[in-house]
Design a protein around this motif. Structure first.
Motif, short mmCIF file in Angstrom:
data_model
loop_
_atom_site.label_atom_id
_atom_site.label_comp_id
_atom_site.label_asym_id
_atom_site.label_seq_id
_atom_site.Cartn_x
_atom_site.Cartn_y
_atom_site.Cartn_z
N ASP A 180 -30.38 -43.76 42.72
CA ASP A 180 -29.87 -42.56 43.39
C ASP A 180 -29.47 -41.46 42.41
OD1 ASP A 180 -30.10 -43.96 45.81
OD2 ASP A 180 -28.07 -44.77 45.62
N LEU A 181 -29.47 -41.77 41.11
CA LEU A 181 -28.94 -40.82 40.14
C LEU A 181 -29.72 -39.51 40.05
CD1 LEU A 181 -26.74 -40.29 38.03
CD2 LEU A 181 -28.25 -41.31 36.32
N PRO A 182 -31.05 -39.51 40.05
CA PRO A 182 -31.75 -38.22 39.96
C PRO A 182 -31.33 -37.24 41.06
CG PRO A 182 -33.29 -40.01 39.55
CD PRO A 182 -32.00 -40.65 40.01
N ASP A 183 -31.24 -37.72 42.29
CA ASP A 183 -30.83 -36.84 43.39
C ASP A 183 -29.38 -36.40 43.22
OD1 ASP A 183 -33.34 -37.01 44.52
OD2 ASP A 183 -32.78 -38.60 45.93
N HIS A 184 -28.54 -37.31 42.73
CA HIS A 184 -27.14 -36.98 42.51
C HIS A 184 -27.02 -35.86 41.47
CE1 HIS A 184 -22.78 -37.82 42.39
NE2 HIS A 184 -22.89 -37.52 41.11
N LEU A 185 -27.79 -35.98 40.39
CA LEU A 185 -27.75 -34.94 39.35
C LEU A 185 -28.27 -33.61 39.89
CD1 LEU A 185 -28.99 -36.98 36.26
CD2 LEU A 185 -26.65 -36.28 36.78
N ASP A 186 -29.28 -33.66 40.76
CA ASP A 186 -29.80 -32.43 41.36
C ASP A 186 -28.72 -31.75 42.21
OD1 ASP A 186 -32.26 -32.69 40.19
OD2 ASP A 186 -33.21 -33.62 41.94
N ARG A 187 -28.01 -32.56 43.01
CA ARG A 187 -26.96 -31.99 43.84
C ARG A 187 -25.84 -31.43 42.98
NH1 ARG A 187 -27.88 -36.77 46.72
NH2 ARG A 187 -25.97 -37.69 45.86
N ALA A 188 -25.53 -32.13 41.90
CA ALA A 188 -24.46 -31.68 41.02
C ALA A 188 -24.82 -30.37 40.33
CB ALA A 188 -24.17 -32.76 39.98
N ALA A 189 -26.11 -30.22 39.99
CA ALA A 189 -26.53 -28.98 39.34
C ALA A 189 -26.37 -27.79 40.27
CB ALA A 189 -27.99 -29.10 38.90
N ALA A 190 -26.57 -28.03 41.57
CA ALA A 190 -26.43 -26.96 42.55
C ALA A 190 -24.97 -26.70 42.91
CB ALA A 190 -27.22 -27.30 43.82
N ASP A 191 -24.18 -27.78 42.83
CA ASP A 191 -22.77 -27.67 43.21
C ASP A 191 -21.97 -28.54 42.27
OD1 ASP A 191 -20.35 -27.35 44.44
OD2 ASP A 191 -20.81 -28.63 46.17
N ARG A 192 -21.62 -28.01 41.10
CA ARG A 192 -21.01 -28.81 40.05
C ARG A 192 -19.78 -29.60 40.48
NH1 ARG A 192 -23.64 -30.82 36.58
NH2 ARG A 192 -24.57 -28.84 35.99
N PRO A 193 -18.91 -29.10 41.38
CA PRO A 193 -17.76 -29.90 41.81
C PRO A 193 -18.15 -31.22 42.46
CG PRO A 193 -17.39 -27.61 42.32
CD PRO A 193 -18.82 -27.72 41.87
N THR A 194 -19.39 -31.34 43.00
CA THR A 194 -19.82 -32.61 43.58
C THR A 194 -19.78 -33.71 42.55
OG1 THR A 194 -21.28 -31.48 45.11
CG2 THR A 194 -21.74 -33.80 44.72
N LEU A 195 -20.07 -33.34 41.29
CA LEU A 195 -20.09 -34.33 40.23
C LEU A 195 -18.72 -34.53 39.60
CD1 LEU A 195 -21.65 -36.18 38.29
CD2 LEU A 195 -22.10 -34.18 36.87
N SER A 196 -18.03 -33.42 39.37
CA SER A 196 -16.84 -33.55 38.54
C SER A 196 -15.59 -32.93 39.10
CB SER A 196 -17.11 -32.90 37.17
OG SER A 196 -17.27 -31.52 37.33
N GLY A 197 -15.71 -32.11 40.14
CA GLY A 197 -14.55 -31.44 40.64
C GLY A 197 -13.98 -30.45 39.64
N GLY A 198 -14.83 -29.90 38.78
CA GLY A 198 -14.39 -29.03 37.70
C GLY A 198 -14.42 -29.81 36.41
N SER A 199 -13.97 -29.20 35.36
CA SER A 199 -14.01 -29.86 34.06
C SER A 199 -13.05 -31.03 34.02
CB SER A 199 -13.66 -28.86 32.95
OG SER A 199 -14.61 -27.82 32.91
N PRO A 200 -13.46 -32.17 33.48
CA PRO A 200 -12.57 -33.31 33.38
C PRO A 200 -11.50 -33.06 32.35
CG PRO A 200 -14.61 -33.74 32.20
CD PRO A 200 -14.79 -32.44 32.90
N PRO A 201 -10.42 -33.86 32.37
CA PRO A 201 -9.37 -33.68 31.39
C PRO A 201 -9.91 -33.92 30.00
CG PRO A 201 -9.09 -35.76 32.53
CD PRO A 201 -10.16 -35.01 33.26
N ARG A 202 -9.53 -33.09 29.05
CA ARG A 202 -10.04 -33.22 27.69
C ARG A 202 -9.02 -33.98 26.86
NH1 ARG A 202 -14.01 -30.85 24.78
NH2 ARG A 202 -13.74 -30.75 22.53
N ALA A 203 -9.45 -35.12 26.34
CA ALA A 203 -8.55 -35.93 25.51
C ALA A 203 -8.35 -35.24 24.17
CB ALA A 203 -9.16 -37.33 25.32
N PRO A 204 -7.21 -35.43 23.55
CA PRO A 204 -6.98 -34.83 22.23
C PRO A 204 -7.91 -35.45 21.20
CG PRO A 204 -5.21 -36.37 22.77
CD PRO A 204 -6.04 -36.19 24.01
N ARG A 205 -8.40 -34.66 20.29
CA ARG A 205 -9.26 -35.16 19.21
C ARG A 205 -8.41 -35.70 18.08
NH1 ARG A 205 -14.59 -33.72 19.87
NH2 ARG A 205 -15.00 -32.06 21.36
#
Length: 248
Positions: free
Chosen positions: A223-248
């Motif tokens: 199911d991943l190819p279709d999921h990535l396609d949907r995410a490309a059209a609507d990025r929040p579907t994949l991540s809900g915005g940028s994920p929390p960035r851990a300190p380097r």
């Protein structure tokens, strides 16, 4: 933020896991190597060492090498094994590797054919890279991967943060531009997400309770190819915005 790399787990994600070698198999291989003297008691010694070593590794998120386990077992039973490393490939050539799932392989080939994503295999495994690459070749997907990050090669297992740091280095792009895909919630979804990657969990029974809403869920790797396609059209579907960035 664009997705530029894909990090993929192996067992239960792309493949049906194969068996691990037991002391009997290791004994048979060792006795075929020159200069070794290995008593029958090695079988119980190896199985004991492997069990307690894996328990410790799970606590520390480390990966003790196969050769080290052989060395410790030899000390317990008085075996003479001049070169434990020499047993590595013969043992794992004798024990079947995981079987790549056809539907998953086809989906990976579809993703790779797009040509816009770096792909990295990222998994916990005892099998050396040569054996795992042979499995990928037989399944027709070896060329799908730009790099392999294996716990046995780096001495660390998921969910150690440095495992994901190694994945990030292998991908060659910032962590927030990497999608980590796998079937274990703690190791393949929550931990990489907390590290700052995007994550997609392969969960045939649906979203586990307590999993962050910002982590994507699919029923099968196919199911991943279709999921990535949907995410490309609507990025929040994949991540809900940028994920929390851990300190380097």
């Amino acid at each position: 933020m664009d997705v530029r790399a894909l990090a993929v787990d192996f067992g239960d994600t792309l493949a049906v896991p194969g068996p691990n070698p037991d002391g009997r198999v290791v004994l048979e291989v060792l006795r075929e190597l020159p200069g070794t003297h290995v008593p029958d008691t090695f079988v119980a010694a190896y199985d004991h060492v492997h069990r307690i070593t894996r328990e410790g590794d799970r606590v520390r998120d480390t990966h003790t090498s196969f050769a080290t386990e052989i060395h410790w077992a030899a000390q317990l039973c008085g075996a003479r094994i001049p070169d434990p490393e020499a047993a590595l490939e013969p043992v794992f050539e004798r024990v079947p590797d995981s079987r790549v799932i056809r539907r998953a392989a086809e989906a990976l080939l579809r993703i790779r054919a797009r040509g816009d994503l770096v792909c990295v295999l990222a998994c916990d495994t005892q099998r050396p890279e040569s054996v795992r690459r042979r499995t990928l070749v037989e399944a027709g997907i070896e060329d799908c991967f730009d790099a392999l990050v294996l716990s046995c090669a780096i001495g660390l297992r998921k969910p150690h943060p440095d495992f994901y740091a190694e994945v990030e280095r292998a991908c060659g792009v910032p962590r927030e531009e990497i999608v980590f895909v796998g079937n274990t919630p703690s190791k393949d979804a929550t931990a990489p997400h907390l590290y700052g990657m995007r994550a997609v969990l392969v969960a045939p029974t649906g979203r586990p309770r307590g999993l962050a809403d910002t982590i994507g869920v699919i029923g099968h790797f196919a199911d991943l190819p279709d999921h990535l396609d949907r995410a490309a059209a609507d990025r929040p579907t994949l991540s809900g915005g940028s994920p929390p960035r851990a300190p380097r």
